[in-house]
Motif scaffolding. Sequence first.
Motif, PDB file in Angstrom:
ATOM      1  N   PHE A  13      -8.922  -4.274   4.994  1.00 29.54           N
ATOM      2  CA  PHE A  13      -9.219  -4.157   3.571  1.00 29.54           C
ATOM      3  C   PHE A  13      -7.968  -3.876   2.734  1.00 29.54           C
ATOM      4  CE2 PHE A  13     -10.921  -1.766  -0.169  1.00 29.54           C
ATOM      5  CZ  PHE A  13     -11.608  -2.819  -0.743  1.00 29.54           C
ATOM      6  N   ALA A  36      -5.284  -5.483   2.509  1.00 31.30           N
ATOM      7  CA  ALA A  36      -4.769  -6.705   1.868  1.00 31.30           C
ATOM      8  C   ALA A  36      -5.437  -6.933   0.517  1.00 31.30           C
ATOM      9  CB  ALA A  36      -4.988  -7.908   2.784  1.00 31.30           C
ATOM     10  N   THR A  37      -6.720  -6.639   0.427  1.00 28.91           N
ATOM     11  CA  THR A  37      -7.443  -6.768  -0.839  1.00 28.91           C
ATOM     12  C   THR A  37      -6.926  -5.760  -1.859  1.00 28.91           C
ATOM     13  OG1 THR A  37      -9.414  -7.545   0.315  1.00 28.91           O
ATOM     14  CG2 THR A  37      -9.741  -6.668  -1.907  1.00 28.91           C
ATOM     15  N   VAL A  38      -6.701  -4.539  -1.425  1.00 25.35           N
ATOM     16  CA  VAL A  38      -6.185  -3.491  -2.309  1.00 25.35           C
ATOM     17  C   VAL A  38      -4.801  -3.888  -2.817  1.00 25.35           C
ATOM     18  CG1 VAL A  38      -5.514  -1.056  -2.471  1.00 25.35           C
ATOM     19  CG2 VAL A  38      -7.546  -1.710  -1.153  1.00 25.35           C
ATOM     20  N   GLU A  46      -3.542  -6.892  -3.084  1.00 30.60           N
ATOM     21  CA  GLU A  46      -3.695  -8.026  -4.010  1.00 30.60           C
ATOM     22  C   GLU A  46      -4.048  -7.551  -5.418  1.00 30.60           C
ATOM     23  OE1 GLU A  46      -7.169 -11.234  -4.344  1.00 30.60           O
ATOM     24  OE2 GLU A  46      -6.015 -11.434  -2.494  1.00 30.60           O
ATOM     25  N   LYS A  47      -4.972  -6.612  -5.511  1.00 26.88           N
ATOM     26  CA  LYS A  47      -5.371  -6.065  -6.824  1.00 26.88           C
ATOM     27  C   LYS A  47      -4.219  -5.288  -7.463  1.00 26.88           C
ATOM     28  CE  LYS A  47      -9.862  -7.053  -6.355  1.00 26.88           C
ATOM     29  NZ  LYS A  47     -10.574  -8.017  -7.108  1.00 26.88           N
ATOM     30  N   TYR A  91       3.596  -5.735   3.911  1.00 32.21           N
ATOM     31  CA  TYR A  91       3.063  -5.570   2.554  1.00 32.21           C
ATOM     32  C   TYR A  91       4.125  -5.908   1.512  1.00 32.21           C
ATOM     33  CZ  TYR A  91      -0.881  -3.008   4.676  1.00 32.21           C
ATOM     34  OH  TYR A  91      -1.970  -2.645   5.404  1.00 32.21           O
ATOM     35  N   GLY A  98      -7.833   2.010  -1.591  1.00 30.54           N
ATOM     36  CA  GLY A  98      -9.149   1.524  -1.194  1.00 30.54           C
ATOM     37  C   GLY A  98     -10.167   2.638  -1.114  1.00 30.54           C
ATOM     38  N   ILE A 120     -10.375   0.826  -5.268  1.00 24.32           N
ATOM     39  CA  ILE A 120     -10.850  -0.551  -5.122  1.00 24.32           C
ATOM     40  C   ILE A 120     -11.976  -0.586  -4.109  1.00 24.32           C
ATOM     41  CG2 ILE A 120     -10.162  -2.908  -4.482  1.00 24.32           C
ATOM     42  CD1 ILE A 120      -8.694  -1.823  -6.966  1.00 24.32           C
ATOM     43  N   ARG A 121     -13.061  -1.264  -4.502  1.00 29.44           N
ATOM     44  CA  ARG A 121     -14.220  -1.431  -3.598  1.00 29.44           C
ATOM     45  C   ARG A 121     -14.270  -2.851  -3.105  1.00 29.44           C
ATOM     46  NH1 ARG A 121     -17.343   2.486  -2.823  1.00 29.44           N
ATOM     47  NH2 ARG A 121     -19.219   1.403  -2.307  1.00 29.44           N
TER      48      ARG A 121
END
Length: 138
Positions: free
Chosen positions: A12, A14-16, A18-19, A67, A107, A137-138
């Motif tokens: 997760f 990677a999503t955080v 990205e945001k 990262y 996250g 971030i969810r």
Amino acid sequence: MQILVALDQSPFAATVLEKAIALAKNQGAALTIMTVAEDFMDIGDYMDTEKVTEKLLADAKAKADAYVEAAKAAGLTANVLVDQGTSPADLIIEQAQKGGFNLIVMGHQGKKGLSRFLIGSVAARVVAHAPCSVLVIR
């Protein structure tokens, strides 16, 4: 504006990241990527933790480098911080205070996946004690 994005080694993250990259680009902010390697030295009386601790730190450094490369690929230069300790939340809060960050991005749950909580224990502690705003971030 200075943004601290606190990442673990979970998928997760990677999503955080990205945001956080999108937010930093949108705001013209400086981005610092922080990873924390857990330290099990406090249970050293029960087992030899030195090799485990060293491995966790090496893994965190390698992930932090990845990262930074992801941020670079997105057109953003990021600073990196790798820390080690028994409380990731305390280290994130301490770094936010020392670095004068305006925002922490993290996250809602880490690699432990504590499903009994709506928000992970590290995130909850950071939200409660951070010296600045926290975007979860969810």
